[in-house]
Enzyme design. Structure first.
Site, short mmCIF file in Angstrom:
data_model
loop_
_atom_site.label_atom_id
_atom_site.label_comp_id
_atom_site.label_asym_id
_atom_site.label_seq_id
_atom_site.Cartn_x
_atom_site.Cartn_y
_atom_site.Cartn_z
CG HIS A 243 -1.84 1.03 1.36
ND1 HIS A 243 -1.88 2.24 1.64
CD2 HIS A 243 -3.17 1.10 1.16
CE1 HIS A 243 -2.96 2.86 1.48
NE2 HIS A 243 -3.77 2.25 1.22
CG ASP B 287 0.17 -2.22 6.36
OD1 ASP B 287 -0.87 -2.42 7.11
OD2 ASP B 287 0.08 -1.92 5.14
CD GLN C 77 -6.88 -4.53 3.21
OE1 GLN C 77 -7.80 -5.30 3.12
NE2 GLN C 77 -6.98 -3.32 2.94
CE LYS D 20 -7.71 -0.60 5.30
NZ LYS D 20 -8.29 0.08 4.22
CB CYS E 160 -3.90 2.85 -2.20
SG CYS E 160 -5.22 4.22 -2.04
#
Lengths: 398, 144
Positions: free
Chosen positions: A112, A189, A192, A215, A353
């Site tokens: 991202h 990260d 997601q 999220k 993105c």
């Protein structure tokens, strides 16, 4: 599952854009309204009962997150405005201080923007080098490609647990093990991944981990950063102000407060923190194992149906995540999304993105379906019926 | 204009666009890249001037049905026009998209977008390359 908890699902909306943000259950919404309407006060000012309650709620969420991701200490949890904020704090608060010109950071082209642009800036500022781990033929990260890219200059590997376009689940635990053998730090990260796979920062031995509440069924504008205590203790804040200092003098002398309070300058997003805590409770109640099972079955079902339609191009049918990237032959992805919107079906079109991934995909833009536990087989059937009739598109959208 | 006719003009310009060709690094062509950061349209325009007139416009890129068709319509509409004439047409087109007063008589096929405002997200697509060209024409006027 649990659709009745989501007021957005009362009507006939088919929401397939969970990778962008998830819908919010009543429990999360109500918890925030309760804070504003029943015990609104600032945190860390506990001279009266409402303030004390806020303080306890606020710090209680730190404890919930600690348990949820299996951190060792609750002091290892820093509240942020989201994953982007978390990554920026790690890059500019920690790595700016510890890296030097020529040091290498490994990323992939499918990260991202929030895990690429801060590193670009750091490269400009102090001369670190960015290298990209090559993706395999399924656009996924495999351990041997990580190993190939390591050099004695490699100091950091920064990767999403689950990618937001391809949806592949990266072998983070193996990557961390390999990295740590060579003294390399790993930043994960979790934007997601956190609501789709079990997060265990201790088992993974990850050094830094970031996530955004919106999220995982929580509010927007809030998230958290996990860092191993010693690393956080050696990280500089990027914001200075109230709440984070212990003392300061007119001559410029200052002492900062302990970790993690020193990273939370100014009045924080208290309602957001409380809503995020409720989202964690909610996820716990449903159970991440049940979520994984349902989402996996849904994705398999969706892919099997899509494969039967002639003019559909699938980009990631074999990946394990709950994301499906596709195009309709000869129709621009945005036009497909607008067509689906006519039937109240929300999908994302574009480059998601990840603007440098297109080289790997050999396509600039895709439609993306990102599923979650409240999606159903009936919704997929409806979607398949509509997308099968896409020959109608120009009558519908023009 | 009747909806069916509008649709067929838009589709015809999308499927068989006017002058869809690249002229990278060719002498005499001014290249104008227009991209829509919030969505994903990305179109290069190639404009060839002769004195004060637009001699030819061509384009290529990846974009939605509205962006491609409106670029095609713009290209054929503005070829042969002077800078001032083209600026006037684009201003009127923009007024139409923004639901302000405009001169219907000079927009020809571009009138198919007179109700684009009903889909606000499409307004950017319908004006993407028009705005890019407009900016360039103003610059050319200043250089005169």
């Amino acid at each position: 599952m649990n659709r009745e908890d989501f007021p957005m699902l009362d009507g006939n909306l088919i929401y397939f854009d969970n990778g962008a943000t998830t819908l919010k259950p009543n429990q999360v919404i109500d918890s925030m309204t309760d804070y504003y309407s029943k015990y609104c006060a600032n945190a860390h000012r506990g001279d009266y009962s409402n303030s004390l309650k806020v303080d306890n709620m606020y710090e209680g969420v730190r404890e919930k997150i600690k348990k949820f991701i299996n951190a060792k200490e609750k002091s290892e949890i820093v509240f942020t405005s989201g994953a982007t904020d978390g990554l920026n704090r790690v890059v500019f608060g920690y790595f700016k201080k510890h890296l030097k010109a020529g040091d290498e950071v490994l990323l992939t082209v499918s990260e991202h923007a929030s895990n690429i642009l801060p590193w670009f800036v750091l490269a400009k500022e102090i001369g670190i080098k960015i290298k990209y781990i090559p993706l395999d033929c399924h656009h996924e990260v495999v351990l041997e490609n990580v190993e190939k890219m390591l050099s004695d200059k490699t100091k950091v590997i920064s990767l999403a647990y689950v990618n937001n376009v391809v949806g592949d689940i990266r072998p983070i635990r193996d990557i961390v093990e390999l990295a740590h053998q060579r003294g390399i730090l790993v930043v994960g990260d979790g934007a997601q991944s956190i609501s789709h796979i079990k997060t265990d920062v201790t088992q993974d031995d990850i050094d830094f981990f970031v996530a955004s509440a919106h999220k995982f069924y929580g509010p927007t504008g809030i998230g958290f950063l996990y860092g191993k205590f010693d690393l956080l203790d050696d990280m500089d804040p990027v914001s200075y102000g109230g709440g984070m200092n212990a003392i300061y003098m007119s001559d410029g002398y200052m002492e900062l407060r302990e970790v993690p309070t020193r990273f939370e300058a100014g009045t924080q997003n208290i309602a957001g923190v409380i809503g995020m805590g409720e989202a964690i409770d909610y996820l716990d109640k449903i159970g991440i194992k049940n979520i994984i099972k349902h989402e996996h079955e849904l994705k398999e079902y969706l892919v099997s149906k899509l494969k039967k339609i002639d003019n559909i191009i699938l980009y990631n049918e074999d990946t394990a995540g709950s994301i499906v990237a596709f195009n309709v032959k000869d129709i621009f992805s945005q036009d497909v999304a607008i067509y689906l919107d006519k039937y109240n079906i929300c999908v994302r079109s574009g480059n998601h993105c990840a603007k440098i991934l297109n080289k790997a995909f050999n396509v600039e833009n895709t439609c993306r379906i990102s599923l979650c536990f409240y999606n159903t087989y009936e919704e997929i059937d409806k979607f398949i019926e509509i997308i099968s009739n896409i020959g109608n598109i120009w009558n519908e959208i023009l | 204009m009747d909806k069916e006719l509008k649709r067929s003009i838009i589709l015809d310009n999308y499927q068989n666009p006017y002058h869809r060709e690249r002229h990278d690094d060719e002498e005499g062509y001014i290249k104008i890249n227009s991209r829509n950061v919030s969505c994903i349209d990305n179109i290069d325009l190639y404009v060839k001037m002769k004195d004060d007139k637009i001699e030819s416009i061509s384009f290529d890129g990846e974009a939605c049905v509205i962006s491609i068709s409106s670029t095609s319509i713009m290209s054929s509409l503005l070829e042969g026009k002077t800078i001032d004439e083209a600026i006037e047409i684009i201003k009127n087109y923009d007024n139409m998209i923004e639901e302000k007063d405009y001169d219907k008589d000079i927009l020809e096929e571009a009138l198919v977008y007179d109700d684009v405002a009903r889909q606000p997200s499409r307004k950017k697509c319908a004006t993407l390359t028009w705005h890019g060209l407009y900016k360039k024409l103003l610059e050319l006027n200043e250089e005169k």
